[in-house]
Enzyme design. Structure first.
Site, PDB file in Angstrom:
ATOM      1  N   TYR A 162       0.832  -1.203   0.000  1.00  0.00           N
ATOM      2  CA  TYR A 162       0.000   0.000   0.000  1.00  0.00           C
ATOM      3  C   TYR A 162       0.869   1.255   0.000  1.00  0.00           C
ATOM      4  CZ  TYR A 162      -3.354   3.502   1.637  1.00  0.00           C
ATOM      5  OH  TYR A 162      -4.127   4.631   1.767  1.00  0.00           O
TER       6      TYR A 162
ATOM      7  N   LYS B  16       1.332   4.461  -2.772  1.00  0.00           N
ATOM      8  CA  LYS B  16       1.110   5.867  -2.432  1.00  0.00           C
ATOM      9  C   LYS B  16       2.371   6.707  -2.677  1.00  0.00           C
ATOM     10  CE  LYS B  16      -3.185   5.529  -1.377  1.00  0.00           C
ATOM     11  NZ  LYS B  16      -4.199   6.134  -2.274  1.00  0.00           N
TER      12      LYS B  16
END
Length: 244
Positions: free
Chosen positions: A149, A153
């Site tokens: 994740y 980002k």
């Protein structure tokens, strides 16, 4: 707070719940014409019932051609909020190919896909625009179990900078906002255990997490003309977490 968007059409992805829904709520209150995109029809139905002026699109962003077609059919978009994301917090050793592919399909590929379509229209109309990407502090600092994740980002933040460079000549601004834990309905449940919450909260100088309206206020500011000299920014909304 930006109180009037003068009927501008704003596409918000991941609009059915959480931060996306709060952004829609504030945009409607600011007289924007909102196009809400979500993969869950029931969330769109409840959103439409609450805000009848909102246009809705049901679409699975992990499907490239479906997404391209849906965004093209949406018509002229003045402002874009890339909010939709996928998150599965998995420690090193338990990560498989499917987890990686799902993260990158939604958090990176779909953002590129949507932004290309919308930016093309913005350039053709010659009126400029503003794009806000919903990133995360997980893209700025290392957080346990956030490997995949956080990598997406961090990539999104770099995409923001590249697009700011590429699109600036067309008066199209691109910025990222990077919240810490945000207490949506899911966030409230996920951080309800004091043993999990309190040590992380103690690392925030303001000693609190984000509420959805904190993020939405910042997004609306970056969409508005009040931020017309801001582009390429990576803006933490984190109570001071990343200043340590």
């Amino acid at each position: 707070m930006c109180d009037n968007f003068n009927g501008k059409r704003v596409l918000v992805t991941g609009a059915g719940r959480g931060i996306g829904r709060e952004i829609v709520k504030q945009l409607v209150a600011a007289n924007a014409r909102v196009v809400a995109l979500s993969k869950t029809q029931s969330n769109l139905d409840s959103l439409k019932a609450e805000y009848p002026s909102v246009e809705t699109i049901c679409c699975d962003l992990s499907k490239w051609d479906e997404t391209t077609g849906a965004v093209e059919k949406a018509g002229a978009i003045d402002l874009l909020v890339n909010n939709a994301a996928f998150a599965a917090l998995t420690p090193l050793g338990a990560i498989d190919e499917a987890i990686i592919d799902r993260h990158f399909a939604v958090n990176i590929k779909s953002v590129i896909n949507i932004t290309q379509v919308v930016a093309q229209g913005m350039k053709a109309r010659g009126k400029g625009g503003s794009i806000v990407n919903l990133s995360s502090v997980a893209g700025m600092i290392g957080i346990k179990d956030h490997l995949v994740y956080g990598a997406t980002k961090a990539a999104l933040d770099n995409m923001t900078k590249v697009w700011a460079l590429e699109l600036g000549q067309h008066n199209i601004r691109v910025n990222s906002v990077n919240p810490t834990v945000t207490l949506t309905e899911m966030g409230e449940v996920g951080w309800s255990d004091p043993a999990v919450r309190d040590p992380w909260l103690a690392q925030h100088p303001l000693r609190r997490f984000c509420q959805p309206h904190d993020v939405a206020h910042t997004v609306l500011y970056l969409l508005s003309d009040k931020s017309d000299m801001i582009t390429g920014a990576i803006l933490p909304i984190d109570g001071g977490l990343t200043c340590v």
